[in-house]
Scaffold this active site. Sequence first.
Site, short mmCIF file in Angstrom:
data_model
loop_
_atom_site.label_atom_id
_atom_site.label_comp_id
_atom_site.label_asym_id
_atom_site.label_seq_id
_atom_site.Cartn_x
_atom_site.Cartn_y
_atom_site.Cartn_z
N TYR A 1 0.86 -1.19 0.00
CA TYR A 1 0.00 0.00 0.00
C TYR A 1 0.89 1.23 0.00
O TYR A 1 1.90 1.26 0.71
CB TYR A 1 -0.88 0.02 1.26
CG TYR A 1 -1.65 1.32 1.42
CD1 TYR A 1 -2.92 1.45 0.89
CD2 TYR A 1 -1.08 2.41 2.07
CE1 TYR A 1 -3.62 2.65 1.01
CE2 TYR A 1 -1.76 3.61 2.18
CZ TYR A 1 -3.03 3.72 1.65
OH TYR A 1 -3.71 4.90 1.77
N GLU B 1 -3.33 7.58 -4.01
CA GLU B 1 -3.43 6.34 -3.23
C GLU B 1 -3.26 5.18 -4.19
O GLU B 1 -4.07 5.00 -5.10
CB GLU B 1 -4.77 6.25 -2.51
CG GLU B 1 -4.80 5.09 -1.52
CD GLU B 1 -6.09 5.01 -0.72
OE1 GLU B 1 -7.18 5.14 -1.32
OE2 GLU B 1 -6.00 4.82 0.50
#
Length: 396
Positions: free
Chosen positions: A118, A206
């Site tokens: 991530y 993101e």
Amino acid sequence: MNLHEYQGKEILNSFGVEIQRGIVAQTPAEAVEAAKKLTEDTGTGWHVVKAQIHAGGRGKGGGVKLAKSLQEVEQIASEILGMSLITPQTSAEGKIVHQVLITEDVYYPGESEPSEFYMSVLLNRGTGKNMIMYSTEGGMDIEAVAEDTPHLIFHEEIDPALGLLSFQARKIAFNLGLSGMAFKQMTKFVSALYTAYIKSDSSLFEINPVLKTSDNRVIAVDAKVTIDDNSLFRHKEYEALRDLREENPIEVEAMEAGLNYVDLDGNVGCMVNGAGLAMATMDLIKQAGGEPANFLDVGGTADAERVEAAFHLILKDPNVKAILVNIFGGIVRCDRVAQGIVDAYKNMGNIEVPIIVRLQGTNADIAKELIDNSGLDVQSAIEFQEAADKVQAVLA
Ligand code: GDP
Ligand code: MN
């Protein structure tokens, strides 16, 4: 301004960030053509069909599927295109899918296992610095990781004046447990990503997942990119990327009318001049036992035309049970605003919601008289508390 995954990836790639290759398609036939082209360009055998909507969690909702043949590409694309995709991030009705991104399959087997990370880049308002947030726990729900295993989320703060320093990129690759070629690829990825964030004037990146492939490449498989609206004036090239189908229709109309409007869930519409006063007014509504239905700053020139446009917007929300107008007459005179309200009210004809108007400042008393003598169902107030009491009374 939020972008689709395919648009975000194009921007990333234009700054040297490695991505999972893809081609966007509007029909199943285009999807097949895209898949053929990708096989020519990348040698991929399998493809992934990915719904393009402004919401994450598409995989969970059935909007991301692996296709092992061209027939499957066509079949899956025809299922996903036009569907109403419901994910943990959409409303219960979901969002209609108008486009799919056909991508190469990047989870192919090889010398090592692929692994998902991530990574996000954003502004830490608390420290006034940019921040890279990253985790070994990619591909899944990062909110759940933050909740259950917060020690698996790392933060790296970047001084905007210095930019990302090379030791920081190495630290990130190290914390992600990489070595050798993958380590090098990750440092390259991180520094290209940070450059892209700065140069595109984004407020959020993101990337979940960032994938280390089985042959140790590091690429962005997903991309949520938000461009800072206040920077769009110097990025004319991004103007065409706005997809109005994905945005709140009332907010789109407000933008076109040049009004600052944010849709909220409450029952009291408000129309205010100045963002600070608008926020104070929302507090006032809460104190009076209501909930603001919107944030609306009509700006300095609250003339009849703008007031009418603002009424139109507020009344589009079926939850609105009362409207509070709170205008400070500094540059603009209160009597002119009052006349604007009266004119707008008469023009619109069918306003059934009680309106409380608080005008304070230059010529406030003349304005109050104008409203009180208009014969319309509009109550006037001069003091803040008086206005709050009147809102409370109409909600009771
Ligand atoms: P999201 O669900 O909206 O976050 O969409 P993503 O783009 O993150 O895709 C969801 C999931 O699909 C990823 O976490 C992967 O597990 C899977 N996925 C994405 N690309 C590929 C691929 O090329 N091959 C395979 N096998 N799975 C993929
Ligand atoms: Mn994702």
